[in-house]
Every structure is written in C-alpha cells, then in structure tokens.
Design an enzyme around this catalytic site. Structure first.
Site, PDB file in Angstrom:
ATOM      1  CG  ASP A 150      -0.533   8.147  -3.614  1.00  0.00           C
ATOM      2  OD1 ASP A 150      -1.176   7.249  -3.022  1.00  0.00           O
ATOM      3  OD2 ASP A 150      -0.438   8.203  -4.848  1.00  0.00           O
TER       4      ASP A 150
ATOM      5  NE  ARG B  60      -3.317  11.769 -10.386  1.00  0.00           N
ATOM      6  CZ  ARG B  60      -3.216  10.635  -9.681  1.00  0.00           C
ATOM      7  NH1 ARG B  60      -3.982   9.593  -9.988  1.00  0.00           N
ATOM      8  NH2 ARG B  60      -2.340  10.529  -8.696  1.00  0.00           N
TER       9      ARG B  60
END
Length: 547
Positions: free
Chosen positions: A462, A182
């Site tokens: 996160d 990603r």
C-alpha cells in the site's frame, strides 16, 4: 440547531453545491450522500478547523527543518509532569474489548462485504493508504459503508464469458466484524470539494461525511462510530482531532465521547508523545497501534539529511531490529499504564498459490511475527488477507486467553531517546535496490489507475510500504559514499539502469494493475528521486493526476 435536525434551505450554486460550496466532480448516485444539509455540515467543519489544520501542517514543516539542520527528536520537557501523572483514558466500550485480529483494506463494496464477513474481530475500512482517492473510489466507498451500516449492502461480480458473476451479501450483524473507519491524514486535501474557493481537508471530508450519514445508526447499535486516526505527529494534532470530534458530536446531537478512536503511532515524532496523545484524546481514545510500515517511512523521512541514520534495504528492517523493538515495547507499556489497547502491526504477506514450500515459508514468517507481538504484550494484530485470520487468531488464542493483555504492564521496559533513533545495521544489495524501484513504479502505476492496494511478489503493498521504497531510494542516492554489498557505488546511473530495464522485466504488464501507466510512473519516480528536496508524501504530487 443540529445539522441533522433541520434541512438547510440555502440556494443552489451549481450542480451538487450550496452557497460557498462547490463539488467539481460527479459519480452515479452521489446525490443522496451530498445533500445540501450534508454539504453544509462539511462546510461547517472546514470553516471551523481549516486554519488550525494549516497551522499544524506549518508546525510539521518547522520541525522537519530542525531535523534537517541536524536536530534530533526527543521527549518533551514541557509535558514531563503529564507523563509522570497518574491518569487513565475513559473506559473502553464492550464492542472493542476484544480486538485480537483486525483486517484492513480499501472500501470498495466487495472488500467491505468480505472484510465484515471475514471472521476478524474488527475491520478497518481504509480511505487512506489502501485507497487511491479518485472521486469514484471515495463516493463508492461512502455509499458502500452507508449500505453496510444499514445492512443492505450487496455486490454481484461482473459476468465472465457468459457465466454469471458471484453474488456477495453480508452475514447477520452479530456475525460481522466491528467496523472502524480510517480517514485520510491531515496533510491531504479533497480537491473535488471546494469551500469558499479552497479545497477541503481529506480528513474532514472522509470522517465528516461518514459520521453525518452513519453516526446515529451506529450509536443505536452500540457500535460507536469508531475511527482510526493516521499519521499524527504531535499532541497538538491530537487536540485538533479531539476538537473536531467534539464538534461532530454536538452537531449531530450525540453524547460527548460517543465517537471513539484508535491512533496509529506511525511517525517517529509521535513515538515521543504517546502519553500526550492519549491524554489529549483521553475521553474517547481506546488504543494505539504500531503502524510499522509508515513508522519506518517516517524514520527515513525524519532523518533524510542524517548520513549516520541511513537504513539498510527494507527487507532487513524488521520488527526484531532494536529500534523497532523499543518502539513496540514502549507503546505497550504506555498504553497499558493508561488503560488503552496496544495493537500490533500489519503482516504484509499474502498466501502464495502454486508453490507449497514458498507458501509455508511465508506463513511461518507471519506466525513468528504474531508470536512476537502476543508474547510482547500486544492486545491484537492486523492482517491484510482473510486467509491469514485463522493463523493470527490461533497464535493469539494460544497465548492470550483473555480479551486483551492490559494486565501485562511491561514495567521492566526502559526506552531512551537513543534507543528509538539508533538505526539498524545491514546492507544494500543490488536486488534490494532494484526491488525498491520496481515496487515504487508498480505501486505508483496502480495508484494512478485508481488502485491503492496492490499485491507485488506475494506482499500486499500500500502507500506506506511503497513510501519506504521511495524514500530509501532518495536518501541512498543523496548520501555520498554509499555502496552496494558488491562494492558498486549507489548513484543515479544505478537508478537509471534500473528504470530503463524495468519495463522488460514486467512481462505481464498489460495484465497487472496500472500496466498502462508504467511509463508515467517511471517518469514521476525519476523526477521525485532526482529532486534536491525529498517530497513529504508520494501521494501529494501523484494526487494532481487523479480524477
């Protein structure tokens, strides 16, 4: 001539650069990655696509201005025929047919080895939400992935008190999880690489450098390369990604459609354009993913000026809430109609050591979440911790004997615009308010210190989860008349008390990630929360402080 077929003999323009390209930072061993030909390849991406990227970002700002003025997102009238059409995406490669359990995490060598060895079907190596984009992290991550693709990656932990550190090595290739990468989203720059005087797109740097060094090796192994694409907001952004990937394939001499992608539906505008995004990438897309945490963040950001769309504290905003259930079920229906996988979302819980009852309760939440996903028709799910892989696999194995569930069409699902935007009911507790403050500060302090994935209160936080906390604080404080469930007014005095009292609560501050930067994080959160306009992403102002 393909960039990989001929070394460019352009003159040097300072250390690590070629004409028009400047690399402003150094990290040990970066020279084999940032060769003149690799830099020339990256420059080609920048020069061809930077104008289009800026146009797409401008379109985002225009759309947000419409929402700020009271407008609402909706399905597009100009693409109604496309949504009604009978078409399917290209066939899914064998390596991605079964994706029932995926693990995600940052790209440091130890994580890469553990994730590939974890027993998950796939590993999403994340340069975005779980990686703080210091130059050291980015280069070390690219180095680790290049070595992993070559099968040579090893890591030995530092020695402790004279005891040799543990050694980590990859399992044989056929026992490894399938690698997906990603890159960062379109909104992020890579300030350490400047092309013709301007910073490069973080998206193009991450994807371009990985593809340049690994695409042909992975193609030879019938492993893609495969990517996850984050934070798209429109069909046009998907078209831009498709153009980029077409360009990469041509430049590297790969067959058309060799690079495959999964798109995260993690913004509210994108949920109204899922058919359009699939169609724009139909020659290479293999699925959509319910990026639930970023999706909640995007909901708050989209409706930041809408007093009637204020959400309760984040612990109450679960996937069983009607607007999130509608999002999940519409994604499943849309994907399966088009022959694509519908991936479930992240379980943020991590195992709790030293408290059997609390650990059992956390695992029960994970089990219930995965059972909801597989029963709804999802083809796979995410976990943040290797210890959760057996539990998630057990749930999916029990309810999904086939590699996927594309036969589950969910034709009975009917989702309207209002279903997707109706907020959930709930409350704001003092504990919930203060937890948002703590999560923001602790995560931001760790991020500024180079750590993008942080365990806090037995949840893996996160950037996406921290963004929920941050945007909720801003919206609550800028919405008149909000009160806690005990009747106290939600105001800046409440925030000030929470910020003042927080350092005393962090008794382990010197041991926690980013402990030395807590005061800096408090100051930054205070300024962002007081600002008249909500900052689009926490990482934009914070990135200026990274080296």
């Amino acid at each position: 001539m393909s960039a990989v077929l001929a070394e460019q003999r352009e003159p040097r323009n300072g250390a690590g650069s070629v004409t028009g390209i400047e690399v402003t930072a150094t990290f040990p061993g970066q020279e084999p990655l940032l060769t003149p030909v690799a830099l020339d390849f990256l420059a080609g991406l920048h020069r061809r696509f930077e104008t289009s990227r800026k146009a797409r970002l401008a379109a985002r700002r225009e759309r947000q201005a419409f929402f700020d003025a009271g407008g609402l997102p909706d399905f597009r009238a100009d693409t109604a025929a496309l949504r009604a059409g009978d078409w399917r995406v290209a066939p899914i490669p064998a390596a991605l047919q079964g994706r029932r359990v995926e693990i995600t995490g940052p790209v440091d060598p130890k994580m890469v080895i553990n994730a590939l060895n974890s027993g998950a079907n796939c590993y999403m190596a994340d340069f975005e939400d779980s990686t703080a984009p210091t130059w050291a992290n980015l280069v070390a991550g690219q180095q680790a992935l290049r070595q992993a693709v070559a099968g040579t990656l090893e890591y030995t932990a530092p020695a402790v008190a004279g005891t040799p550190g543990k050694h980590y090595a990859l399992k044989p290739f056929e026992q490894q999880a399938v690698l997906l990468v990603r890159p960062r989203g379109w909104h992020l720059d890579e300030k350490h690489v400047r092309i013709d005087g301007a910073p490069m797109s973080g998206s193009l740097f991450d994807l371009g450098l990985f593809a340049f060094h690994n695409a042909r090796a992975l193609a030879a192994k019938d492993r893609g390369p495969y990517f996850y694409l984050p934070k798209l907001q429109s069909m046009e952004e998907a078209v831009l990604w498709n153009d980029v990937l077409d360009h990469v394939e041509r430049a590297l001499g790969l067959p058309a459609g060799q690079l495959k992608v999964t798109v995260l539906i993690e913004t509210l505008p994108a949920v109204f354009e899922m058919d359009e995004i699939l169609h724009a990438l139909r020659g290479r897309i293999v699925g959509l993913n319910c990026g639930r945490w970023d999706y909640v963040f995007s909901y708050i950001k989209t409706f930041r000026r809408h007093r009637d769309k204020v959400l309760p504290e984040r612990g109450q905003v679960t996937m069983t809430q009607p607007f999130l259930r509608a999002y999940s079920e519409l994604l499943i229906q849309t994907c399966h109609k088009r022959g694509a996988h519908a991936m479930g979302g992240m379980a943020a819980q991590i195992p709790i050591s030293g408290d059997a009852d609390a650990n059992a309760a956390a695992l029960a939440k994970v089990r219930a979440d995965k059972l909801r996903e597989v029963t709804a028709g999802h083809d796979g799910t995410w976990v943040a911790h290797p210890a959760l892989i057996p539990l998630a696999r057990e749930v999916f194995d029990e309810r999904m004997p086939t590699p996927h569930q594309q036969h589950v069409k969910r034709e009975e699902v009917v989702v309207t615009r209002d279903d997707l935007i109706k907020p959930s009911l709930g409350t704001i507790t003092r504990r919930g308010f203060e937890n948002n403050v703590e999560v923001c500060v602790r995560y931001l302090a760790a991020w500024l210190d180079g750590n993008g994935c942080v365990p806090i209160h037995w949840l893996m936080e996160d950037a996406a989860t921290a963004e929920i906390a941050r945007t909720q604080l801003w919206q609550w404080l800028h919405s008149d008349g909000l009160h806690l469930d005990d009747g106290s007014e939600v105001d800046f005095a409440l925030l000030e008390r929470a910020l003042i009292n927080l350092p005393a609560k962090l008794t382990d501050r010197l041991q926690m990630p980013g402990g030395s930067r807590v005061a800096e994080a408090i100051g930054l959160l205070d300024r962002l929360t007081h600002a008249d306009t909500l900052e689009d992403f926490l990482t934009l102002p914070a990135y200026k402080r990274l080296s």
